[in-house]
Design a protein around this motif. Structure first.
Motif, mmCIF file in Angstrom:
data_model
loop_
_atom_site.group_PDB
_atom_site.id
_atom_site.type_symbol
_atom_site.label_atom_id
_atom_site.label_comp_id
_atom_site.label_asym_id
_atom_site.label_seq_id
_atom_site.Cartn_x
_atom_site.Cartn_y
_atom_site.Cartn_z
ATOM 1 N N SER A 168 -5.352 8.617 -9.172
ATOM 2 C CA SER A 168 -5.272 10.084 -9.161
ATOM 3 C C SER A 168 -5.951 10.712 -10.363
ATOM 4 C CB SER A 168 -3.811 10.539 -9.111
ATOM 5 O OG SER A 168 -3.100 10.080 -10.249
ATOM 6 N N ARG A 218 -6.886 12.803 -13.296
ATOM 7 C CA ARG A 218 -6.332 14.065 -13.764
ATOM 8 C C ARG A 218 -6.117 15.050 -12.618
ATOM 9 N NH1 ARG A 218 -8.990 17.199 -16.543
ATOM 10 N NH2 ARG A 218 -7.291 18.050 -17.791
ATOM 11 N N HIS A 264 3.151 9.578 -9.200
ATOM 12 C CA HIS A 264 2.842 10.049 -10.550
ATOM 13 C C HIS A 264 3.136 9.002 -11.611
ATOM 14 C CE1 HIS A 264 2.135 14.014 -8.909
ATOM 15 N NE2 HIS A 264 3.338 14.041 -8.375
ATOM 16 N N LYS A 272 0.116 6.757 -11.264
ATOM 17 C CA LYS A 272 -1.074 7.595 -11.119
ATOM 18 C C LYS A 272 -2.001 7.087 -9.997
ATOM 19 C CE LYS A 272 -1.095 9.817 -15.610
ATOM 20 N NZ LYS A 272 -1.890 10.330 -16.724
#
Length: 927
Positions: A330, A332, A479, A482
């Protein structure tokens, strides 16, 4: 009555007076002693029938199959026949019909009332309060040491005892003597915690019959281990009585002799128990801060088939046989980046987003690791609607047109059957932590929840009370590691969409990374006069409307009156606030513009009030912008469930430090609010997962959010034979999410059953739930709460699910707008009212919660000016139009937006000219 103990495994009958802690008592008994507990309600239709002779033969015959009875707690008065129901028949059993009984709370009061006692209000109600109980160390209290017991009662038993009438006894042993008014009741325990209440009876036994009772709740999570010993003692005495009865009549029990001594007062007992130190309270004040289907109704199986396999016409054939999944980093990228890349803001969409720190990691372990983007495919995505009140259910096609509709008493068997039909696809070929592969995403309103507990009579609404979309394409952010998962369950031929979408995301992640890398090539800057000018005008037009303080405080007092009358332990009062704004012309003309405007508002809310369970939902006529901090229930594919009830709030504002917040949230009032909901949540999970499989892994810990501190607990339920998460990290990494194997060993749909049976969320009702909801309906003047106080989330084809409580949320219903030139956003807010509440404090809490959401509709606070020591040069370009405008401005004339843009461009051109000529050392782009 021949005890059942001789012929089968011991059985105990539990009489449930519609309390919200009953399953906890059942669990405690089954965990503590080797018995089966069978629960019935106090108004059981078959057992409550009265014969022509006036007796309850059906009930007394039913009792013959049991070895004992527990008369449980519940709302109301023991003097009210409706509130105690079949309990009162226990005390009138003939000698040959007797069997051992333990009364708890209401059951205890009913027993005492039947043998001469009176029931009166406490001066100071006790709900969720843990106190030291003084006991006799005999009977069911033998071997019990220091007893800390949780109390939930506004009423108490009066024996006409000297310690109650004169607040003193002539000698200590008199405390345990029966009274002339109630000679058959022997006191076993007292509470001296409150000086205002004086001595409150906590336990008794009948001196001739096998009846015992306690006022406190031995099953509460905050009652210490001695509560179990009391249950063990009662059962031992009950078995002993049953054995003796086989050989002879029940013996008459004489009162034990009492030793004479010096007089003692209530104050003496309080001093002995060291209760005067309880006066040292915190110096910080809160005020400072269906199954039945008729011939006109389609069967649940038929609905499931239509959704999974279509009808060969308007409904597509998209059986979820396989999960296509590809993964990339992912970087940023944010959730908003991907949503906008897929052009979702201008269409219908469902987004479940976890609030993140500045480093794009989760706010805290256990509070939202994943974000889920549900792609609503125009013209294809099916929807399931249900309207409470009229009990109408609809299957809608991809154009939001009704395909099939029917009346139904209970919508949830249909939802369950749909999930059963589409579950168990072939898992992804690659390992994935994604908790959602596809399935149903949407919400259930508060009123839909009320119907599950038989609280009806709601007015019809213009929006669905249950709204689920069948989502076949998803993008899931992890998250923690990532990563982004692009997934489809849309059929074996949809791999192309997965590959193409992944490529888009990969390229965009690279572009986002380069944006923050130093480069000699400047990136294009957005014109500040064009960006979000519509939003600025919209925010400036917003007008807030909140409930009046006097009106709200009156409702708080009405709730406290009901609590003082024994009708509830805690009432979660709410009110509807509104924000009205001038609708932009573009939004009146275009649905796509209106959708995008709602999306931009959601981004403002998520940015200003980040929360672990935020959500954006734009479906049908509903716009939902949510920044909820509270998980309702989550369960993984092994059916392991977790609830995170929140109760207890302190607003962040000047002068309120973290230490002060912790001190306030450590008060008995705040902890009592949370404890009641924890015990309620345990009750709900015990009812589905059984007695051995529920635990509290986090009890009343303070968590910090953007605008508030809140008291949070975590309750988990684990099916037999399933790995138990011991830490928050374990919960975030369940084995079954990453496994390529299907989970077959767990009982099917336990999580879904707990989800339905826990509606509406206990943190939004109070306890006991049913009676509390009935009271709140009257206090809130019958006004619909709607989607607020409901739940929002997903049901996964792999068997999992996750829902938040819809709080800190703004909701707009298109059909409810008074005119097409005005938007009306409704923002519900409220708080838990207890006997310790103050009306003013509750009003302030409601306003604080409203304010955390309302920030998205307010202009940002003015930034403090920064000191700049550099010299400032007034640049006047050699441009006749610029000179004319500057002269006009100096003359006091108002500039138009076009004028200002012209001046800005002239200044930029002059700066570039000077830089090219070497007249300035440094040129800064005008932003």
């Amino acid at each position: 009555m021949a005890p059942a103990i001789l012929t089968q495994r011991p059985r105990i009958l539990f009489l449930d007076a519609y309390d919200s802690f009953s399953n906890n008592i059942v669990a405690l008994v089954e965990q503590t002693v080797n018995v089966d507990v069978i629960k019935i309600f106090i108004d059981d239709a078959n057992l409550s029938k009265v014969t022509t002779s006036g007796d309850h033969a059906a009930f007394t015959d039913y009792l013959k199959t049991f070895d004992g009875v527990i008369a449980g707690p519940g709302p109301g008065w023991a003097k009210c026949d409706k509130d105690v129901g079949l309990m009162r028949e226990l005390w009138e059993l003939r000698d040959e019909q007797l069997l051992p009984v333990l009364g708890i709370c209401l059951g205890f009061q009913s027993m005492c009332l039947a043998f001469g006692a009176d029931i009166q209000r406490l001066e100071e109600p006790k709900h969720g309060i843990v106190t030291t109980v003084l006991h006799k160390c005999q009977s069911i209290f033998r071997g019990v040491e220091h007893l800390l017991a949780t109390q939930y009662h506004s009423l108490h038993v009066k024996l006409d005892h000297p310690i109650q009438t004169k607040r003193a006894v002539r000698y200590p042993a008199q405390l345990w003597e029966s009274t002339d008014s109630c000679p058959q009741l022997e006191p076993l325990a007292w509470d001296f915690d409150s000086e205002r209440n004086g001595a409150v009876l906590m336990g008794v036994r009948h001196v001739q019959k096998p009846f015992w009772g306690v006022q406190f709740h031995p099953e509460s999570v905050c009652t210490n281990e001695e509560g179990k010993r009391i249950i063990q003692n009662w059962w031992a005495d009950a078995q002993s009585w049953n054995r003796k009865r086989i050989f002879r009549n029940v013996p008459k029990h004489n009162l034990a002799s009492k030793t004479q001594s010096s007089p003692m007062t209530v104050a003496d007992f309080r001093r002995e128990l060291d209760l005067y130190t309880a006066k040292n309270q915190s110096k910080h004040s809160r005020l400072g801060f269906v199954e039945n289907v008729d011939s006109k109704t389609i069967a649940p199986e038929k609905l499931a088939s239509l959704i999974a396999r279509g009808d060969g016409q308007s409904l597509p054939y998209l059986p979820p046989y396989i999960v296509h999944c590809r993964t990339t980093g992912s970087g940023r990228l944010t959730v908003a980046d991907v949503c906008e890349l897929l052009e979702m803001p201008r269409r219908e969409a469902i987004v479940l987003e976890s609030g993140l720190q500045s480093n794009l990691l989760p706010m805290a372990v256990g509070t939202g690791r994943y974000s889920i983007i549900g792609v609503v495919i125009p013209g294809e995505t099916l929807r399931l609607h249900y309207y409470a009140g009229i009990q109408r259910m609809q299957l809608r096609d991809g154009h939001d047109k009704v395909h099939t509709e029917w009346n139904v008493a209970d919508p949830w068997p249909y939802v369950r059957e749909v999930m059963k039909s589409i579950q168990r696809p072939i898992p992804p070929g690659n390992s994935t932590w994604a908790p959602f592969w596809g399935g149903l995403m949407g919400y259930a309103s508060y009123e839909a929840g009320l119907e599950t507990i038989d609280v009806n009579g709601h007015e019809e609404a213009s929006y669905p009370d249950i709204c689920f979309a069948y989502i076949t394409r998803t993008v899931v952010f992890d998250h923690q590691i990532k990563k982004v998962y692009v997934q489809s369950i849309r059929g074996i031929h949809d791999k192309g969409w997965v590959d193409g979408t992944l490529e888009k995301i990969y390229e965009h992640a690279g572009l986002k990374s380069r944006e923050s890398t130093p480069s000699s090539t400047g990136l294009a800057q957005v014109d500040p006069f064009e960006a979000h000018s519509m939003m600025h005008q919209y925010i400036d037009s917003c007008q807030q409307s909140t409930a009046g303080q006097n009106e709200y405080c009156d409702k708080v007092r009405a709730c406290q009156d009901a609590i003082a009358d024994g009708q509830s332990y805690e009432l979660c009062l709410t009110t509807r606030n509104e924000v009205r704004a001038r609708r932009p012309a573009a939004c009146r003309i275009s649905h796509a513009e209106d959708n995008e405007h709602s999306w931009n508002l959601y981004k403002r809310l998520a940015g200003q009030n980040p929360a672990p369970f935020s959500a954006y939902m734009r479906m049908h006529n509903v716009h939902i912008l949510s920044s909820s901090p509270e998980r309702y229930i989550s369960w993984d594919r092994s059916q392991t469930s977790q609830c995170r009830p929140i109760k207890g709030t302190v607003q962040k504002k000047p002068g309120v430090t973290a230490d002060i917040a912790h001190a306030i949230l450590s008060s008995s009032k705040e902890r009592a609010e949370n404890l009641m909901i924890v015990d309620l949540t345990r009750h709900q999970l015990h009812g589905v997962y059984g007695s051995e499989n529920v635990r509290v892994s986090q009890l009343m810990e303070v968590e910090e959010y953007e605008t508030l501190w809140q008291l949070v607990s975590v309750v988990e339920a684990v099916p037999d034979g399933i790995h138990t998460a011991k830490t928050a990290e374990d919960w975030e990494n369940p084995r079954e999410y990453a496994s390529r194997m299907r989970v077959e060993k767990s009982a099917p749909q336990l999580g879904f059953e707990a989800f339905v049976k826990s509606l509406p969320p206990g943190s939004m009702t109070g306890a006991p739930k049913k009676r509390s909801c009935e009271i709140l309906k009257d206090v809130e003047d019958g006004v619909r709460r709607g989607i607020y106080s409901g739940v929002l989330g997903y049901l996964d084809v792999g068997g999992g699910g996750d829902f938040s409580v819809v709080i800190r949320t703004a909701i707009k219903i298109d059909d409810d707008q008074s005119n097409d030139k005005e938007d009306v956003w409704r923002i519900g807010a409220g708080g838990a009212v207890t006997s310790q509440s103050t009306p003013e404090g509750e009003y302030e809490e409601m306003v604080a919660k409203f304010g955390s959401t309302n920030r998205a509709f307010m202009p940002p606070p003015a930034a403090k000016p920064k000191l700049d020591r550099r010299a400032i040069e007034i640049i006047e370009p050699d441009d006749p139009e610029f000179a004319e405008l500057l002269a006009s401005m100096r003359g006091g004339e108002e500039l138009t937006l076009d004028d200002a843009q012209l001046m800005l461009r002239a200044v930029e051109q002059e700066l570039r000219r000077r830089a090219a000529a070497g007249e300035v050392d440094d040129v800064t782009e005008v932003e």
